[in-house]
Design a protein around this motif. Structure first.
Motif, short mmCIF file in Angstrom:
data_model
loop_
_atom_site.label_atom_id
_atom_site.label_comp_id
_atom_site.label_asym_id
_atom_site.label_seq_id
_atom_site.Cartn_x
_atom_site.Cartn_y
_atom_site.Cartn_z
N GLU A 97 -61.71 -83.46 -33.07
CA GLU A 97 -62.85 -82.55 -33.22
C GLU A 97 -63.81 -82.64 -32.02
O GLU A 97 -64.44 -81.67 -31.63
N ASP A 98 -63.90 -83.84 -31.46
CA ASP A 98 -64.77 -84.03 -30.29
C ASP A 98 -64.22 -83.28 -29.08
O ASP A 98 -64.95 -82.85 -28.20
N VAL A 99 -62.90 -83.16 -29.07
CA VAL A 99 -62.22 -82.65 -27.88
C VAL A 99 -62.00 -81.14 -27.94
O VAL A 99 -62.12 -80.45 -26.93
N LEU A 100 -61.69 -80.63 -29.15
CA LEU A 100 -61.36 -79.21 -29.27
C LEU A 100 -62.62 -78.37 -29.53
O LEU A 100 -62.83 -77.85 -30.61
N GLN A 101 -63.46 -78.26 -28.54
CA GLN A 101 -64.70 -77.50 -28.70
C GLN A 101 -64.60 -76.20 -27.90
O GLN A 101 -63.97 -76.15 -26.84
N ARG A 102 -65.28 -75.17 -28.42
CA ARG A 102 -65.25 -73.88 -27.71
C ARG A 102 -66.08 -73.97 -26.42
O ARG A 102 -66.99 -74.79 -26.30
N GLY A 103 -65.75 -73.08 -25.51
CA GLY A 103 -66.43 -73.08 -24.21
C GLY A 103 -67.93 -72.93 -24.29
O GLY A 103 -68.66 -73.48 -23.45
N VAL A 104 -68.43 -72.22 -25.30
CA VAL A 104 -69.88 -72.03 -25.42
C VAL A 104 -70.61 -73.36 -25.65
O VAL A 104 -71.82 -73.43 -25.47
N GLU A 105 -69.86 -74.38 -26.05
CA GLU A 105 -70.52 -75.66 -26.33
C GLU A 105 -70.60 -76.59 -25.11
O GLU A 105 -71.13 -77.69 -25.21
N GLN A 106 -70.10 -76.12 -23.98
CA GLN A 106 -70.15 -76.97 -22.78
C GLN A 106 -71.61 -77.23 -22.39
O GLN A 106 -72.45 -76.32 -22.48
#
Ligand code: AHM
Ligand code: MG
Length: 349
Positions: A148-157
């Motif tokens: 879950e920490d790794v699979l984040q959408r681009g908007v969360e960068q």
């Protein structure tokens, strides 16, 4: 004497933009900057040392690894491990994510996704290559990081950047407050601010795509290529075609001069070739921060769901009006394509 501002000075100054930050992100960016100087040193002398050519190994995506791919990967991972600000690294060169299980890193706040050496097939022939990185805040609070920490959408960068090892070496990054570019001054070994507040022109005259795959493109892309080639004085067409095979180099040029870069789905790569987490998302964040646009043909790249570590995506990215035009062509000539039936659309003519 002309005053210079180094990357280190700039990062510290900009920390004030984040009043609650404790300096971890700044230190992380500094660590990436240092590792990229070491990689730059090796890329620069690649022809002299025994580091050209294949490493003899294959990564998870079935691509042969170059010796410099492996070297760059080791440099960045070592820097991130010893920096203590990052608890997980996702790399193009590693099948699984790397959880940094050391005392200083295991509870660190940040996740880094990286393509250590993009376009590495160009190294042997002295064409520019790059590094691409993306930084997220972890979702879990402490302990071993999870998917879950790794699979984040681009908007969360929270930050993203690239390094281009070209005729000069540059580091370009954003923390969501515009884009700044730094050129490496080899005489002092420092990245110095050379391109403050970078903006991509709204229109451009350069299109970058591997036209060798023309027969395998969706109709919308074929029509867009034809649109680029048709004579029209008012819109400065035909456009110029430029494609090096190094996404970082192609996008960097287009960001400065105005242009569009496309890597659509093809018969060979029905989901696209470029990877979402460490290629498309960071580039999309940077280009949007510079005033451009990034799409998979239908959806904003930064909003795409991320379900796999090495997930691929189609990408159309660059000057806003050019991307809008390409999207219009996709909607008009390839309307049947949705994310679910991407694979159904490729027609060979
Ligand atoms: P890589 O990560 O294995 O180097 O592949 C990514 C590169 C991009 O830099 C470039 O735009 C693209 O692959 C070129 O691919 P192609 O040769 O299919 O046009
Ligand atoms: Mg790559």
């Amino acid at each position: 004497m002309q005053s210079i501002k180094t990357l280190g000075q700039f990062i510290i100054e900009k920390q004030a933009d984040f009043p609650y930050a404790k300096g971890e992100l700044s230190r992380l960016l500094r660590d990436i900057g240092i590792a990229s100087k070491i990689v730059n040193r090796e890329v620069n002398k690649a022809g002299l040392a025994d580091i050209l050519g294949d490493a003899g190994s294959i990564n998870i995506q079935g691509e042969g690894q170059k010796k410099l791919d492996v070297y760059a990967n080791e440099q960045f991972i070592t820097a991130l491990k010893s920096g203590g600000e990052c608890c997980v690294v996702v790399s193009e060169e590693n099948d699984e994510y790397i959880y940094i299980d050391s005392e200083i890193s295991k509870n660190a706040k940040y996740v880094v996704a990286i393509d250590p050496l993009d376009g590495s097939s160009n190294i042997d022939v002295n064409v520019g290559v790059g590094t691409v990185f993306s930084i997220f805040r972890r979702k879990s609070k402490s302990g071993a990081a999870t998917m879950e920490d790794v699979l984040q959408r681009g908007v969360e960068q929270v930050a993203a950047g690239y390094v281009i090892y070209g005729s000069s070496t540059m580091l370009v990054y954003t923390t969501g407050k515009g884009v700044n570019g730094f050129t490496l001054d080899p005489s002092i070994g420092e990245f110095c601010l050379s391109h403050p507040d970078m903006k991509i022109p709204k229109d451009g005259v350069i299109y970058s795509i591997n036209e060798g795959y023309y027969a395998h493109f969706p109709d919308g892309i074929k029509k867009y290529i034809k649109f680029c080639q048709v004579e029209d004085e008012k819109t400065s067409r035909p456009y110029t075609s430029r494609y090096t095979g190094s996404m970082v180099a192609d996008l960097h040029r287009n960001m400065i001069k105005g242009g569009i870069f496309l890597y659509p789905i093809t018969a060979k790569s029905p989901k696209g070739k470029l990877r979402l987490i460490y290629e498309c998302n960071p580039m999309a964040f940077i280009i949007e921060q510079a005033g451009g646009k990034a799409s998979d043909g239908y959806n904003r790249i930064l909003e795409l769901e991320v379900t796999e570590l090495h997930q691929r995506s189609a990408i159309i990215i660059g000057s806003e009006n050019m991307v809008l035009k390409a999207e219009e062509m996709m909607a008009c000539f390839s309307p049947q394509v949705t994310k679910k039936n991407f694979e159904g659309l490729v027609s060979i003519q």
